[in-house]
Write a protein that holds these residues in place. Sequence first.
Motif, PDB file in Angstrom:
ATOM      1  N   GLU A   1      51.369 -14.111 -13.261  1.00 22.51           N
ATOM      2  CA  GLU A   1      50.383 -14.997 -13.239  1.00 22.51           C
ATOM      3  C   GLU A   1      50.809 -16.082 -14.292  1.00 22.51           C
ATOM      4  O   GLU A   1      50.733 -17.380 -14.365  1.00 22.51           O
ATOM      5  CB  GLU A   1      49.021 -14.652 -13.453  1.00 22.51           C
ATOM      6  CG  GLU A   1      47.933 -15.585 -13.468  1.00 22.51           C
ATOM      7  CD  GLU A   1      47.654 -16.129 -12.076  1.00 22.51           C
ATOM      8  OE1 GLU A   1      47.138 -17.386 -12.004  1.00 22.51           O
ATOM      9  OE2 GLU A   1      47.878 -15.334 -11.030  1.00 22.51           O
ATOM     10  N   ALA A   2      51.151 -15.690 -15.549  1.00 24.21           N
ATOM     11  CA  ALA A   2      51.597 -16.704 -16.491  1.00 24.21           C
ATOM     12  C   ALA A   2      52.929 -17.320 -16.155  1.00 24.21           C
ATOM     13  O   ALA A   2      53.000 -18.653 -16.556  1.00 24.21           O
ATOM     14  CB  ALA A   2      51.778 -15.925 -17.991  1.00 24.21           C
ATOM     15  N   LEU A   3      53.727 -16.661 -15.543  1.00 28.27           N
ATOM     16  CA  LEU A   3      55.264 -17.436 -15.108  1.00 28.27           C
ATOM     17  C   LEU A   3      54.878 -18.592 -14.123  1.00 28.27           C
ATOM     18  O   LEU A   3      55.446 -19.473 -14.126  1.00 28.27           O
ATOM     19  CB  LEU A   3      55.946 -16.511 -14.666  1.00 28.27           C
ATOM     20  CG  LEU A   3      56.811 -15.339 -15.865  1.00 28.27           C
ATOM     21  CD1 LEU A   3      57.477 -14.296 -14.835  1.00 28.27           C
ATOM     22  CD2 LEU A   3      57.880 -16.275 -16.302  1.00 28.27           C
ATOM     23  N   HIS A   4      54.086 -18.036 -13.267  1.00 27.28           N
ATOM     24  CA  HIS A   4      53.415 -19.108 -12.158  1.00 27.28           C
ATOM     25  C   HIS A   4      52.958 -20.300 -12.680  1.00 27.28           C
ATOM     26  O   HIS A   4      53.499 -21.486 -12.579  1.00 27.28           O
ATOM     27  CB  HIS A   4      52.402 -18.287 -11.391  1.00 27.28           C
ATOM     28  CG  HIS A   4      51.704 -19.165 -10.337  1.00 27.28           C
ATOM     29  ND1 HIS A   4      52.595 -19.731  -9.225  1.00 27.28           N
ATOM     30  CD2 HIS A   4      50.472 -19.757 -10.089  1.00 27.28           C
ATOM     31  CE1 HIS A   4      51.634 -20.614  -8.340  1.00 27.28           C
ATOM     32  NE2 HIS A   4      50.431 -20.561  -9.127  1.00 27.28           N
ATOM     33  N   HIS A   5      52.066 -20.067 -13.896  1.00 28.11           N
ATOM     34  CA  HIS A   5      51.826 -21.489 -14.395  1.00 28.11           C
ATOM     35  C   HIS A   5      52.428 -22.058 -15.215  1.00 28.11           C
ATOM     36  O   HIS A   5      52.853 -23.462 -15.454  1.00 28.11           O
ATOM     37  CB  HIS A   5      50.257 -21.236 -15.125  1.00 28.11           C
ATOM     38  CG  HIS A   5      49.335 -21.005 -14.235  1.00 28.11           C
ATOM     39  ND1 HIS A   5      48.487 -21.853 -13.264  1.00 28.11           N
ATOM     40  CD2 HIS A   5      48.616 -19.834 -13.711  1.00 28.11           C
ATOM     41  CE1 HIS A   5      47.920 -21.235 -12.411  1.00 28.11           C
ATOM     42  NE2 HIS A   5      47.819 -19.987 -12.614  1.00 28.11           N
TER      43      HIS A   5
ATOM     44  N   THR B   1      52.737 -24.534  -9.075  1.00 27.05           N
ATOM     45  CA  THR B   1      53.184 -24.417  -7.837  1.00 27.05           C
ATOM     46  C   THR B   1      53.756 -23.339  -7.113  1.00 27.05           C
ATOM     47  O   THR B   1      54.072 -22.454  -7.863  1.00 27.05           O
ATOM     48  CB  THR B   1      54.283 -25.785  -7.708  1.00 27.05           C
ATOM     49  OG1 THR B   1      55.514 -25.179  -8.361  1.00 27.05           O
ATOM     50  CG2 THR B   1      53.896 -26.862  -8.292  1.00 27.05           C
ATOM     51  N   GLY B   2      53.978 -23.178  -5.803  1.00 26.23           N
ATOM     52  CA  GLY B   2      54.277 -22.118  -5.211  1.00 26.23           C
ATOM     53  C   GLY B   2      53.360 -21.020  -5.379  1.00 26.23           C
ATOM     54  O   GLY B   2      52.138 -21.152  -5.104  1.00 26.23           O
ATOM     55  N   ALA B   3      53.845 -19.607  -5.281  1.00 31.78           N
ATOM     56  CA  ALA B   3      52.716 -18.620  -5.227  1.00 31.78           C
ATOM     57  C   ALA B   3      53.371 -17.395  -5.886  1.00 31.78           C
ATOM     58  O   ALA B   3      54.795 -17.215  -5.997  1.00 31.78           O
ATOM     59  CB  ALA B   3      52.396 -18.242  -3.659  1.00 31.78           C
ATOM     60  N   ILE B   4      52.730 -16.464  -6.312  1.00 25.78           N
ATOM     61  CA  ILE B   4      53.064 -15.264  -6.916  1.00 25.78           C
ATOM     62  C   ILE B   4      53.818 -14.313  -5.899  1.00 25.78           C
ATOM     63  O   ILE B   4      53.166 -14.298  -4.885  1.00 25.78           O
ATOM     64  CB  ILE B   4      52.071 -14.427  -7.723  1.00 25.78           C
ATOM     65  CG1 ILE B   4      51.722 -15.272  -9.065  1.00 25.78           C
ATOM     66  CG2 ILE B   4      52.317 -13.070  -8.020  1.00 25.78           C
ATOM     67  CD1 ILE B   4      50.418 -14.779  -9.537  1.00 25.78           C
ATOM     68  N   GLY B   5      54.819 -13.536  -6.030  1.00 24.76           N
ATOM     69  CA  GLY B   5      55.575 -12.770  -5.277  1.00 24.76           C
ATOM     70  C   GLY B   5      55.953 -11.426  -5.703  1.00 24.76           C
ATOM     71  O   GLY B   5      56.135 -11.225  -6.661  1.00 24.76           O
ATOM     72  N   TYR B   6      55.939 -10.521  -4.629  1.00 29.36           N
ATOM     73  CA  TYR B   6      56.132  -9.205  -4.783  1.00 29.36           C
ATOM     74  C   TYR B   6      57.258  -8.741  -3.814  1.00 29.36           C
ATOM     75  O   TYR B   6      57.573  -7.395  -3.683  1.00 29.36           O
ATOM     76  CB  TYR B   6      54.840  -8.445  -4.488  1.00 29.36           C
ATOM     77  CG  TYR B   6      53.664  -8.790  -5.380  1.00 29.36           C
ATOM     78  CD1 TYR B   6      53.760  -8.221  -6.788  1.00 29.36           C
ATOM     79  CD2 TYR B   6      52.842  -9.838  -5.041  1.00 29.36           C
ATOM     80  CE1 TYR B   6      52.716  -8.502  -7.607  1.00 29.36           C
ATOM     81  CE2 TYR B   6      51.818 -10.032  -5.821  1.00 29.36           C
ATOM     82  CZ  TYR B   6      51.964  -9.635  -7.145  1.00 29.36           C
ATOM     83  OH  TYR B   6      50.604  -9.950  -7.974  1.00 29.36           O
ATOM     84  N   SER B   7      57.854  -9.185  -3.063  1.00 25.90           N
ATOM     85  CA  SER B   7      58.941  -8.926  -2.027  1.00 25.90           C
ATOM     86  C   SER B   7      59.913  -9.939  -1.590  1.00 25.90           C
ATOM     87  O   SER B   7      59.515 -11.310  -2.246  1.00 25.90           O
ATOM     88  CB  SER B   7      58.247  -8.426  -0.853  1.00 25.90           C
ATOM     89  OG  SER B   7      57.997  -9.279   0.119  1.00 25.90           O
ATOM     90  N   GLY B   8      60.890  -9.818  -0.944  1.00 28.36           N
ATOM     91  CA  GLY B   8      61.824 -10.582  -0.446  1.00 28.36           C
ATOM     92  C   GLY B   8      61.425 -11.367   0.807  1.00 28.36           C
ATOM     93  O   GLY B   8      62.351 -11.912   1.425  1.00 28.36           O
ATOM     94  N   ILE B   9      60.393 -11.068   1.510  1.00 28.39           N
ATOM     95  CA  ILE B   9      60.088 -11.458   2.701  1.00 28.39           C
ATOM     96  C   ILE B   9      59.023 -12.653   2.469  1.00 28.39           C
ATOM     97  O   ILE B   9      58.023 -12.617   1.768  1.00 28.39           O
ATOM     98  CB  ILE B   9      59.105 -10.581   3.537  1.00 28.39           C
ATOM     99  CG1 ILE B   9      59.991  -9.220   3.650  1.00 28.39           C
ATOM    100  CG2 ILE B   9      58.985 -11.015   4.786  1.00 28.39           C
ATOM    101  CD1 ILE B   9      61.540  -9.200   4.460  1.00 28.39           C
ATOM    102  N   LEU B  10      59.630 -13.858   2.831  1.00 28.71           N
ATOM    103  CA  LEU B  10      58.611 -15.012   2.593  1.00 28.71           C
ATOM    104  C   LEU B  10      57.535 -15.435   3.238  1.00 28.71           C
ATOM    105  O   LEU B  10      57.395 -15.026   4.284  1.00 28.71           O
ATOM    106  CB  LEU B  10      59.728 -16.221   2.699  1.00 28.71           C
ATOM    107  CG  LEU B  10      60.804 -16.223   1.545  1.00 28.71           C
ATOM    108  CD1 LEU B  10      62.127 -17.346   2.138  1.00 28.71           C
ATOM    109  CD2 LEU B  10      60.432 -16.978   0.138  1.00 28.71           C
TER     110      LEU B  10
END
Length: 484
Positions: A276-280, A286-295
């Motif tokens: 969350e901190a990295l996202h902001h 912008t973009g979204a938090i991610g947990y996998s390699g499937i977009l």
Amino acid sequence: MASTGGGVLKVALTADPISFDPHLTGSLQGRGTTQAIHDTLFGIDESGNLAPMLVTEWEQPDNKTYILRLRPDVRFHDGTEFNADAVVYNINRILDPDIGSIRSGEIKALDTIEAVDNLTVKIALQYPFAAFLFPLTDVSGCIGSPTAFEAHGKEGAALNPVGTGPFKLVSYSQETETVLEKNGDYWDEGKPYVDRLILRPIPTGSTRLVELQTGGVDLAEDLPLQNIASLGDQTDIVVSERVGFRWEYVGFNAKDEFPGSNKKLRQAFHWAIDREALHHAAYFGTGAIGYSGILPGHPFHDTDYQPFSYDTDKAKKLLDESGLGSAEITAYLRPEPVKQRAAQLIQSMAADVGVTINLEQLDYASHRAKLRGGELPMDMHGWWGYRPDPDQYLSVLLASDGSYAKRHGYSSAEMDKLFSDQRAETDPAKRRAMFREITRLMNEDAIYVPWHYSSDFKGISKKLQGFRHAADSIIEYKYISIGG
């Protein structure tokens, strides 16, 4: 009102294309310019399915055979005929070890390719591969003139491209500009709409933005993320966003000489990273938090898959279990502002759980050499952009014969079986389930720790019409016109 044609389209790229040889170019800018000069065998529709391009129809008599019907009455820029022999020549050139194409791994399942007649190609595979045709929508499917390839040789082909595409190369000045002109004999009648295309490499995001705002260019790649919110108020610029463009990860080298050879250490980063901190802070929300390699947006993506949270206690426990006591890792950085910000944040987060990350600066060429040589202890610049099928990139990262897997010392018999099984499966629902298992195992082994899905942003002058924001971010210049 849109112009029916004419004018000069000026574009700010983030980097120089360097090479226009479809079988050797690698960057987004090289791929984009090469696709302006060379048509691909297949296109991609808005739903991510294969669409006609130089191939108009195709069939699959069995799970290891494809029959391709080619577009008639198409000629290369040098006047020679596009036909089945040209397709066979190009595919064989990719596989020629003397050429050393970086695309050979994308079609390694190929057994034989032959021209059945002038406009029919037969492809036979060594083993079933459900996603085999998808790389042929990109530069692996770009078809160049065999006559030109033979005339210019391997080295000369890079700057003497001859395709069937909407534009022809006029001139190239490294790190300054690439100039293309309209192919007046293009098979797709009426296209392209502009007479000339000027591509300027401008590495600094703020400079690209100023050029767009002052009219120096009509279209700019990769706008600075910190400016995205305020650009919505501009009267003469449109900001286009493509969600689900790429996924970001921290990569580890699992070879014995590197700290990343310890699985518990790698797993600790799943919990040590505050996504969350990295996202902001790194991506300005912008973009979204991610947990996998499937977009996001892909049928195989699972929006409910969120297996990790920011938990320093869990991270510290895994580090204790690692038996390392403490760890020190060197990470090399390229001059990219977003990744620089992210790396500094990750460095601080790792320190909070007892891992020291030493950040060292490298230029692009030196970083690329270390990556390709398997010499990066930790890859802070890891990302892969959209491809129509996730096998196209996840196999490179995770299958034992994948180039990145080899560089990072990763091999798993269980993972290899999953890739083999999904390639032989034609039912999308079953393939989706298999990719969920691939994702689970990827995160368990933690060679790549995913943390973000990034959007692609393009800045466009309002005088332009017809811009299509492709999922892979590559600009389709032939559809763009300049308003009257």
